[in-house]
Design a protein around this motif. Structure first.
Motif, PDB file in Angstrom:
ATOM      1  N   TYR A 150       0.794  -1.225   0.000  1.00 45.45           N
ATOM      2  CA  TYR A 150       0.000   0.000   0.000  1.00 45.45           C
ATOM      3  C   TYR A 150       0.833   1.285   0.000  1.00 45.45           C
ATOM      4  O   TYR A 150       0.345   2.335  -0.395  1.00 45.45           O
ATOM      5  N   PHE A 151       2.089   1.206   0.464  1.00 50.23           N
ATOM      6  CA  PHE A 151       2.873   2.421   0.647  1.00 50.23           C
ATOM      7  C   PHE A 151       4.280   2.311   0.041  1.00 50.23           C
ATOM      8  O   PHE A 151       5.232   2.864   0.572  1.00 50.23           O
ATOM      9  N   ARG A 152       4.386   1.611  -1.074  1.00 49.87           N
ATOM     10  CA  ARG A 152       5.721   1.473  -1.692  1.00 49.87           C
ATOM     11  C   ARG A 152       6.294   2.838  -2.080  1.00 49.87           C
ATOM     12  O   ARG A 152       7.507   3.062  -2.007  1.00 49.87           O
ATOM     13  N   ALA A 153       5.424   3.759  -2.477  1.00 48.70           N
ATOM     14  CA  ALA A 153       5.885   5.096  -2.845  1.00 48.70           C
ATOM     15  C   ALA A 153       6.544   5.799  -1.661  1.00 48.70           C
ATOM     16  O   ALA A 153       7.507   6.559  -1.838  1.00 48.70           O
ATOM     17  N   GLU A 154       6.036   5.551  -0.462  1.00 49.20           N
ATOM     18  CA  GLU A 154       6.639   6.166   0.727  1.00 49.20           C
ATOM     19  C   GLU A 154       8.005   5.547   1.024  1.00 49.20           C
ATOM     20  O   GLU A 154       8.930   6.247   1.440  1.00 49.20           O
ATOM     21  N   TYR A 155       8.122   4.257   0.817  1.00 51.28           N
ATOM     22  CA  TYR A 155       9.440   3.623   0.940  1.00 51.28           C
ATOM     23  C   TYR A 155      10.408   4.246  -0.073  1.00 51.28           C
ATOM     24  O   TYR A 155      11.563   4.545   0.250  1.00 51.28           O
ATOM     25  N   ALA A 156       9.934   4.414  -1.309  1.00 53.35           N
ATOM     26  CA  ALA A 156      10.785   4.989  -2.353  1.00 53.35           C
ATOM     27  C   ALA A 156      11.208   6.411  -2.008  1.00 53.35           C
ATOM     28  O   ALA A 156      12.331   6.828  -2.323  1.00 53.35           O
ATOM     29  N   GLU A 157      10.311   7.152  -1.346  1.00 49.41           N
ATOM     30  CA  GLU A 157      10.646   8.515  -0.933  1.00 49.41           C
ATOM     31  C   GLU A 157      11.805   8.515   0.059  1.00 49.41           C
ATOM     32  O   GLU A 157      12.672   9.401   0.022  1.00 49.41           O
ATOM     33  N   HIS A 158      11.850   7.516   0.928  1.00 56.35           N
ATOM     34  CA  HIS A 158      12.968   7.401   1.867  1.00 56.35           C
ATOM     35  C   HIS A 158      14.291   7.174   1.128  1.00 56.35           C
ATOM     36  O   HIS A 158      15.338   7.648   1.566  1.00 56.35           O
ATOM     37  N   LEU A 159      14.234   6.450   0.030  1.00 55.33           N
ATOM     38  CA  LEU A 159      15.459   6.176  -0.722  1.00 55.33           C
ATOM     39  C   LEU A 159      16.025   7.431  -1.366  1.00 55.33           C
ATOM     40  O   LEU A 159      17.221   7.509  -1.651  1.00 55.33           O
ATOM     41  N   ARG A 160      15.155   8.443  -1.551  1.00 54.55           N
ATOM     42  CA  ARG A 160      15.598   9.672  -2.236  1.00 54.55           C
ATOM     43  C   ARG A 160      16.077  10.750  -1.272  1.00 54.55           C
ATOM     44  O   ARG A 160      16.352  11.862  -1.689  1.00 54.55           O
ATOM     45  N   GLY A 161      16.163  10.426   0.032  1.00 57.96           N
ATOM     46  CA  GLY A 161      16.671  11.460   0.936  1.00 57.96           C
ATOM     47  C   GLY A 161      16.232  11.324   2.369  1.00 57.96           C
ATOM     48  O   GLY A 161      16.139  12.317   3.073  1.00 57.96           O
ATOM     49  N   GLY A 162      15.925  10.152   2.816  1.00 58.86           N
ATOM     50  CA  GLY A 162      15.563   9.973   4.215  1.00 58.86           C
ATOM     51  C   GLY A 162      14.071  10.081   4.451  1.00 58.86           C
ATOM     52  O   GLY A 162      13.272  10.178   3.514  1.00 58.86           O
ATOM     53  N   CYS A 163      13.706  10.129   5.696  1.00 58.96           N
ATOM     54  CA  CYS A 163      12.294  10.111   6.072  1.00 58.96           C
ATOM     55  C   CYS A 163      11.620  11.437   5.718  1.00 58.96           C
ATOM     56  O   CYS A 163      12.038  12.496   6.207  1.00 58.96           O
ATOM     57  N   PRO A 164      10.579  11.414   4.914  1.00 58.03           N
ATOM     58  CA  PRO A 164       9.893  12.659   4.547  1.00 58.03           C
ATOM     59  C   PRO A 164       9.138  13.286   5.708  1.00 58.03           C
ATOM     60  O   PRO A 164       8.676  14.425   5.607  1.00 58.03           O
ATOM     61  N   PHE A 165       8.988  12.567   6.808  1.00 60.21           N
ATOM     62  CA  PHE A 165       8.285  13.095   7.980  1.00 60.21           C
ATOM     63  C   PHE A 165       9.231  13.753   8.977  1.00 60.21           C
ATOM     64  O   PHE A 165       8.814  14.172  10.044  1.00 60.21           O
ATOM     65  N   ASP A 166      10.505  13.832   8.615  1.00 62.55           N
ATOM     66  CA  ASP A 166      11.509  14.485   9.455  1.00 62.55           C
ATOM     67  C   ASP A 166      12.150  15.594   8.623  1.00 62.55           C
ATOM     68  O   ASP A 166      13.083  15.344   7.859  1.00 62.55           O
ATOM     69  N   PRO A 167      11.643  16.840   8.722  1.00 62.41           N
ATOM     70  CA  PRO A 167      12.139  17.923   7.853  1.00 62.41           C
ATOM     71  C   PRO A 167      13.647  18.127   7.930  1.00 62.41           C
ATOM     72  O   PRO A 167      14.307  18.313   6.899  1.00 62.41           O
ATOM     73  N   ALA A 168      14.201  18.070   9.133  1.00 67.82           N
ATOM     74  CA  ALA A 168      15.639  18.301   9.276  1.00 67.82           C
ATOM     75  C   ALA A 168      16.434  17.215   8.559  1.00 67.82           C
ATOM     76  O   ALA A 168      17.395  17.494   7.843  1.00 67.82           O
ATOM     77  N   ARG A 169      16.006  15.978   8.744  1.00 70.68           N
ATOM     78  CA  ARG A 169      16.716  14.867   8.113  1.00 70.68           C
ATOM     79  C   ARG A 169      16.533  14.898   6.599  1.00 70.68           C
ATOM     80  O   ARG A 169      17.456  14.629   5.847  1.00 70.68           O
ATOM     81  N   THR A 170      15.342  15.236   6.142  1.00 74.62           N
ATOM     82  CA  THR A 170      15.091  15.270   4.706  1.00 74.62           C
ATOM     83  C   THR A 170      15.997  16.283   4.026  1.00 74.62           C
ATOM     84  O   THR A 170      16.604  16.015   2.983  1.00 74.62           O
ATOM     85  N   THR A 171      16.114  17.469   4.638  1.00 75.17           N
ATOM     86  CA  THR A 171      16.967  18.498   4.065  1.00 75.17           C
ATOM     87  C   THR A 171      18.421  18.043   4.029  1.00 75.17           C
ATOM     88  O   THR A 171      19.120  18.182   3.032  1.00 75.17           O
TER      89      THR A 171
END
Length: 443
Positions: free
Chosen positions: A408-429
């Motif tokens: 159901y959430f493979r896209a969210e896993y893929a988002e992590h591969l592109r720069g870390g957890c999208p729910f953690d702004p500091a880490r994403t940046t």
């Protein structure tokens, strides 16, 4: 569908846990009725009601009782029978048995006596998690009250039936929720699942015929005996009749226990619970604890009975409905669950022992932003190696949330591969600024 308070109808009474309060509300009347019937008739009454196990698998309770062999064995001797209540509630999100034992322990004790009488057992055990000291104390006090009132011990209520009931404090391992591991622990050994067959009904506790039932299953028996099969079947569905406790937790306005007929939907239960917390919307949820495949908002109207949930691709399990809103990172949630299963694996079989370890390593790498697309396929490969190949259901439970979350959430896993957890702004940046080679991380 409306709520059906049966087990929970007196939970808010002052001193609901005392024998006096319980007897004021027809407590132990079902025991008197049962003792006037032949044991086989009690088993048949539970079969006719269609009561199914409330601990996860949903196996028919009366059928399980009927598996106990009668008469002498091949050696000419008749072994004693045992009843064991599995009160080792440890599935993440499950919280129905402990409040039941705290609020109305005599409901469970009465059910134990009736069930033990039906299977012709002279000894019964309630196996409780050792950490929940208040529950242990309350159960022990209630058992002492039952002994003093003549509901336990020798010649119960003048029927000629004898029963000894022991409250046992378990060692505190998740694996002991598996019935054969529980039996090993009860015998004083390390809790590890046994190879089956033989099944506990033939060779269980001390290699004797044994019935292992969940707390809620046994606590439902007095109501079945008191009101009959027709009354019980007036609730729920044809194949999943009766009432049950649904545990709502997480991002819900009013978390707690909601007792309803089997077949109620999460949409209806959320209506009673005030919905998802204000200002947020449902993202995903578990229908039966963390070891069951995830559901999403599209499953709000799935009938929460054994057949309905299975048809939608999950399991009703312990009816632990964990609610997560859109602020939750599904990868992080699955990682935390997988860490739990890796920690609680007993290590007896290789697929579970090694597989859960490597699942944690991969999920850590993905969650931190150091994973690759190949890691997602590797996750599925490892879960396939565990699922159905481990010694008990712990391995299957560890695999379920990973497989379903990727579905159901493979896209969210893929988002992590592109720069870390999208729910953690500091880490994403921070990860977004790193070069691709660094993001890939060590192999």
């Amino acid at each position: 569908m409306t709520l059906t308070p049966v087990l929970s109808r007196h939970w808010d009474n002052p001193r609901s846990w005392t024998l006096e309060t319980y007897t004021e509300h027809d407590g132990y009347t079902a025991l008197r009725k049962a003792l006037q019937l032949p044991p086989d008739d009690v088993i048949q009454a539970v079969k006719d009601a269609g009561l199914r196990g409330r601990g996860g698998a949903g196996f028919p309770t009366g059928m399980k009782w009927g598996f106990i062999p009668r008469g002498p064995g091949p050696d000419g001797l008749e072994k004693p029978h045992y009843l064991v209540v599995n009160a080792d509630e440890s599935e993440p999100g499950t919280c129905k048995d402990i409040p039941l034992m705290l609020a109305t322990p005599h409901t469970l004790i009465e059910g134990v006596i009736i069930a033990a009488y039906a299977i012709r057992a002279a000894h019964a055990f309630i196996y409780v998690r050792g950490e929940v000291v208040p529950v242990l104390r309350r159960l022990q006090a209630a058992v002492a009250q039952a002994y003093a009132a003549g509901y336990l011990g020798r010649d119960i209520l003048g029927s000629g039936y004898d029963l000894e009931l022991i409250v046992h404090a378990g060692a505190g391992a998740y694996i002991c929720g598996e019935e054969t591991a529980l039996l090993d622990s009860l015998e004083g050994r390390r809790g590890q699942p046994r190879l089956r067959p033989p099944f506990p009904a033939v060779a269980g506790l001390y290699a004797c015929p044994t019935v292992v039932n969940n707390v809620e299953s046994i606590a439902s028996v007095p109501a079945v005996i008191n009101h009959g099969a027709t009354w019980f079947r007036s609730m729920g569905s044809e194949k999943s009749p009766g009432f049950t406790l649904y545990s709502l937790s997480g991002h819900v306005t009013r978390p707690g226990q909601y007792e309803a007929a089997l077949g109620v939907t999460l949409r209806e239960l959320l209506g009673y619970a005030g919905g998802v917390r204000a200002g947020h919307e449902l993202k995903f949820w578990t229908p039966g604890g963390s070891s069951t495949p995830l559901f999403t908002a599209e499953h709000l109207d799935v009938a929460l009975d054994y057949e309905g949930v299975a048809a939608a691709g999950s399991m009703l399990g312990t009816k632990a409905l964990q609610i997560f809103d859109e602020t939750t990172c599904v990868v992080r949630a699955v990682l935390r669950w997988t860490e739990f299963y890796a920690h609680e694996s007993c290590g007896k079989c290789t697929p579970c022992r090694e597989g859960t370890y490597w699942l944690v390593q991969l999920l850590h790498r993905i969650e931190s932003g150091a994973g690759t697309e190949t890691d997602l396929d590797t996750l599925l490969d490892i879960t396939d190696t565990i699922n159905g190949k481990s010694f008990c259901a712990l391995g299957d439970g560890a695999a379920s949330p990973i497989v379903s979350s990727l579905k159901y959430f493979r896209a969210e896993y893929a988002e992590h591969l592109r720069g870390g957890c999208p729910f953690d702004p500091a880490r994403t940046t921070a990860w977004a600024d790193r070069p691709a080679a660094a993001v890939e991380g060590p192999r």
